[in-house]
Motif scaffolding. Structure first.
Motif, PDB file in Angstrom:
ATOM      1  N   HIS A  67      18.382   4.522  25.199  1.00 36.04           N
ATOM      2  CA  HIS A  67      18.716   3.313  25.845  1.00 36.04           C
ATOM      3  C   HIS A  67      20.232   3.003  25.778  1.00 36.04           C
ATOM      4  O   HIS A  67      20.661   2.560  26.747  1.00 36.04           O
ATOM      5  N   VAL A  68      20.921   3.609  24.848  1.00 36.07           N
ATOM      6  CA  VAL A  68      22.329   3.367  24.982  1.00 36.07           C
ATOM      7  C   VAL A  68      23.027   4.401  25.692  1.00 36.07           C
ATOM      8  O   VAL A  68      23.938   4.491  26.559  1.00 36.07           O
ATOM      9  N   PRO A  91      22.599   5.049  30.072  1.00 35.04           N
ATOM     10  CA  PRO A  91      23.460   4.692  31.063  1.00 35.04           C
ATOM     11  C   PRO A  91      24.867   4.810  30.714  1.00 35.04           C
ATOM     12  O   PRO A  91      25.712   5.260  31.982  1.00 35.04           O
ATOM     13  N   LEU A  92      25.217   5.400  29.655  1.00 32.61           N
ATOM     14  CA  LEU A  92      26.876   5.611  29.417  1.00 32.61           C
ATOM     15  C   LEU A  92      27.055   7.074  30.087  1.00 32.61           C
ATOM     16  O   LEU A  92      28.086   7.444  30.608  1.00 32.61           O
ATOM     17  N   LEU A 113      27.221   6.691  33.665  1.00 36.11           N
ATOM     18  CA  LEU A 113      28.827   6.114  33.889  1.00 36.11           C
ATOM     19  C   LEU A 113      29.940   7.117  33.895  1.00 36.11           C
ATOM     20  O   LEU A 113      30.774   7.208  34.598  1.00 36.11           O
ATOM     21  N   GLY A 116      26.670  -3.879  17.039  1.00 36.22           N
ATOM     22  CA  GLY A 116      25.913  -4.988  17.316  1.00 36.22           C
ATOM     23  C   GLY A 116      26.464  -6.333  16.795  1.00 36.22           C
ATOM     24  O   GLY A 116      25.887  -7.261  17.314  1.00 36.22           O
ATOM     25  N   HIS A 117      27.604  -5.987  15.939  1.00 39.60           N
ATOM     26  CA  HIS A 117      27.870  -7.327  15.392  1.00 39.60           C
ATOM     27  C   HIS A 117      29.453  -7.633  15.578  1.00 39.60           C
ATOM     28  O   HIS A 117      30.276  -6.666  15.918  1.00 39.60           O
ATOM     29  N   LYS A 161      27.814  -4.118  21.584  1.00 37.21           N
ATOM     30  CA  LYS A 161      26.712  -3.745  22.546  1.00 37.21           C
ATOM     31  C   LYS A 161      25.917  -5.209  23.322  1.00 37.21           C
ATOM     32  O   LYS A 161      25.864  -6.001  22.472  1.00 37.21           O
ATOM     33  N   PRO A 162      25.370  -5.173  24.303  1.00 39.58           N
ATOM     34  CA  PRO A 162      25.479  -4.251  25.605  1.00 39.58           C
ATOM     35  C   PRO A 162      26.876  -3.969  25.832  1.00 39.58           C
ATOM     36  O   PRO A 162      27.848  -4.747  26.081  1.00 39.58           O
ATOM     37  N   VAL A 163      27.398  -2.605  25.788  1.00 35.58           N
ATOM     38  CA  VAL A 163      28.897  -2.161  26.253  1.00 35.58           C
ATOM     39  C   VAL A 163      29.026  -2.566  27.495  1.00 35.58           C
ATOM     40  O   VAL A 163      28.542  -2.633  28.437  1.00 35.58           O
ATOM     41  N   PRO A 164      30.172  -3.539  27.700  1.00 36.49           N
ATOM     42  CA  PRO A 164      30.734  -4.124  29.013  1.00 36.49           C
ATOM     43  C   PRO A 164      31.027  -2.983  29.808  1.00 36.49           C
ATOM     44  O   PRO A 164      32.151  -2.494  29.420  1.00 36.49           O
ATOM     45  N   VAL A 165      30.568  -2.739  30.687  1.00 37.46           N
ATOM     46  CA  VAL A 165      30.945  -1.717  31.773  1.00 37.46           C
ATOM     47  C   VAL A 165      32.032  -1.733  32.535  1.00 37.46           C
ATOM     48  O   VAL A 165      33.083  -0.942  32.276  1.00 37.46           O
ATOM     49  N   ARG A 166      32.665  -3.092  32.723  1.00 34.93           N
ATOM     50  CA  ARG A 166      34.011  -3.430  33.394  1.00 34.93           C
ATOM     51  C   ARG A 166      35.143  -2.795  32.316  1.00 34.93           C
ATOM     52  O   ARG A 166      35.962  -2.466  32.672  1.00 34.93           O
ATOM     53  N   LEU A 174      35.162   1.013  32.200  1.00 38.91           N
ATOM     54  CA  LEU A 174      35.881   1.343  33.132  1.00 38.91           C
ATOM     55  C   LEU A 174      37.512   1.327  33.257  1.00 38.91           C
ATOM     56  O   LEU A 174      38.218   2.085  33.290  1.00 38.91           O
TER      57      LEU A 174
END
Ligand SMILES: Nc1ncnc2c1ncn2[C@@H]1O[C@H](COP(=O)(O)OP(=O)(O)OP(=O)(O)O)[C@@H](O)[C@H]1O
Ligand SMILES: [Mg+2]
Lengths: 131, 277
Positions: free
Chosen positions: A18-19, A22-23, A26, A88-89, A109-114, A117
């Motif tokens: 799940h982690v 998507p990465l 990306l 997660g903390h 997490k959730p890793v901020p996509v912005r 990038l």
């Protein structure tokens, strides 16, 4: 002679698809190659054989504290030039622990996509292409 | 009429000796202790279950949010306005759900005494500002007037910055939720001296719907909401204040409120300037 792939290599260390799923999309869609490891042991092996330019490292892995990857590789050539922790903390102590272990940054997490990038270019300097 | 009766059940019969009655009392007492132990065991299991399940709910939820953010950034292709709106909906719904799951996790950890604070030196005013910024858009949307006043002599406290933000966020969130559009909301911080120690007193107040005295105790209990009916206007976990109280107490402070139905609410809490573990 086959031309070497000069795209930067990102090692993503996390035991959950799940982690990593998507990465992978990306980074691959933005011109990088990706290798995935799901444990401390396989992360250490991947660093030795693949020599990633950037490692994204989950701090809690099934076989122990993710930061021990850095400890094991400390002082060797296999230590990735830049490591960014995934956690997660969000408390100050976790952040301090990651920084003390040598992480450039700490992402919640959730890793901020912005943010990913935005920072990716400074974390992964383009490889000097040898003539 | 009965010829023979079980001593333990009939020991309180007038004919039973004092010794027999004492023995019966002891049996009943032991039985009650066993039942309490069993119930406590079940409660622990339930709390553990809550902590586990909310942790496992987080991971797939983060995948949904990350995938949606990748789409939003246009990495996989340009989006139409409508596609943008739709993806923004997935992200904000996902984030809201993640917040609620996080609340349940914090609550379960608190109930299992697994919450720890990581204290550092903190300027309360900075944390208030951080929480204000996070709630800015909600305040604007409801056209509320938010006033912040931090006295100039407020000292730094030894506290867990993240948890302090959590307390303030839950109280301010309630103030915003339970105040009709156009109302007033405020946060004040001042220096206090109580029982020969220095504390910072923080007030989160609102001009909203208020809370009847009967409910002042109840609302701090887990899952408790004044309006718990299915038709209720406000949707939440009912854990915000339970968590706020737990976190304040972990810092060695107190939390209380002053409120009347229809006349707004004022929630107060204290954080000692020195952390006493
Ligand atoms: N400022 C306030 N004004 C009026 N009522 C309040 C206020 N703060 C809390 N309450 C009452 O106390 C109840 C419990 O609050 P709490 O923050 O614990 O849970 P919640 O707000 O219902 O859920 P969540 O915090 O998950 O959104 C609320 O449902 C509401 O009835
Ligand atoms: Mg609430």
């Amino acid at each position: 002679m086959t031309k070497e792939d000069t795209r930067p290599l990102v090692l993503i260390v996390d035991d959950s698809p799940h982690v990593t799923g998507p990465l992978r999309i990306l980074f691959e869609e933005t011109g990088r190659r990706v290798v995935v490891a799901a444990s401390i042991v396989s992360a250490v092996r991947a660093c030795e054989t693949e020599r990633p330019d950037l490692m994204l490292l989950d701090v809690s892995l099934p076989d122990g504290d993710g930061l021990s990857v850095l400890e094991i590789l400390h002082g060797t050539r296999a230590l990735p030039p830049v490591t960014v922790a995934l956690t997660g903390h969000d408390d100050d102590l976790t952040v301090q622990r990651c920084r003390a272990a040598g992480c450039r940054d700490v992402l919640l997490k959730p890793v901020p996509v912005r943010d990913l990038l935005r920072h990716a270019a400074e974390w992964i300097p383009e490889r000097v292409v040898s003539a | 009429m009965t010829a023979r009766t079980d001593e333990s059940t009939n020991a309180l019969h007038p004919s039973a000796s004092v010794e027999a009655r004492l023995a019966a009392l002891e049996v009943a007492h032991q039985q009650a202790l066993r039942e309490i132990a069993e119930l406590k065991g079940r409660d622990t299991l339930k709390t553990q279950f809550l902590a586990n399940i909310s942790h496992d709910l987080r991971t797939p939820l983060t995948a949904i949010i990350t995938h949606a953010e990748i789409l939003r950034e246009g990495i996989l292709g340009e989006l139409s306005t409508r596609q943008h709106e739709s993806i923004a909906g997935i992200i904000s719904g996902g984030r809201r759900l993640l917040e609620m799951v996080g609340e349940i996790l914090t609550y379960a950890r608190g109930a299992a005494n697994q919450l720890e604070i990581a204290p550092t030196e903190v300027a309360v005013g900075d944390v208030i500002e951080q929480v204000r910024r996070l709630n800015e858009s909600l305040v604007a949307r409801k056209e509320l007037c938010l006033e912040i006043r931090v006295a100039s002599d407020v000292p730094r406290v030894i506290a867990d910055r993240e948890k302090l933000a959590h307390i303030l966020g839950n109280l301010l969130g309630n103030a915003i939720d339970f105040t009709p559009a156009g109302g007033r909301v405020w946060i004040r911080a001042s220096r206090q001296h109580e029982e020969d120690r220095d504390t910072v007193l923080v007030e989160v107040g609102d001009s909203g719907i208020g809370i009847a005295a009967d409910h002042h105790e109840l609302i701090f209990q887990e899952f408790a909401q004044v309006d718990a009916s299915a038709s209720r206007q406000h949707h939440g976990t009912g854990l915000g204040l339970t968590i706020a109280r737990r976190l304040v107490e972990l810092h060695g402070g107190r939390i209380w409120l002053e409120s009347e139905l229809g006349h707004g609410s004022r929630f107060f809490f204290t954080i000692p300037t020195q952390h006493q573990a």
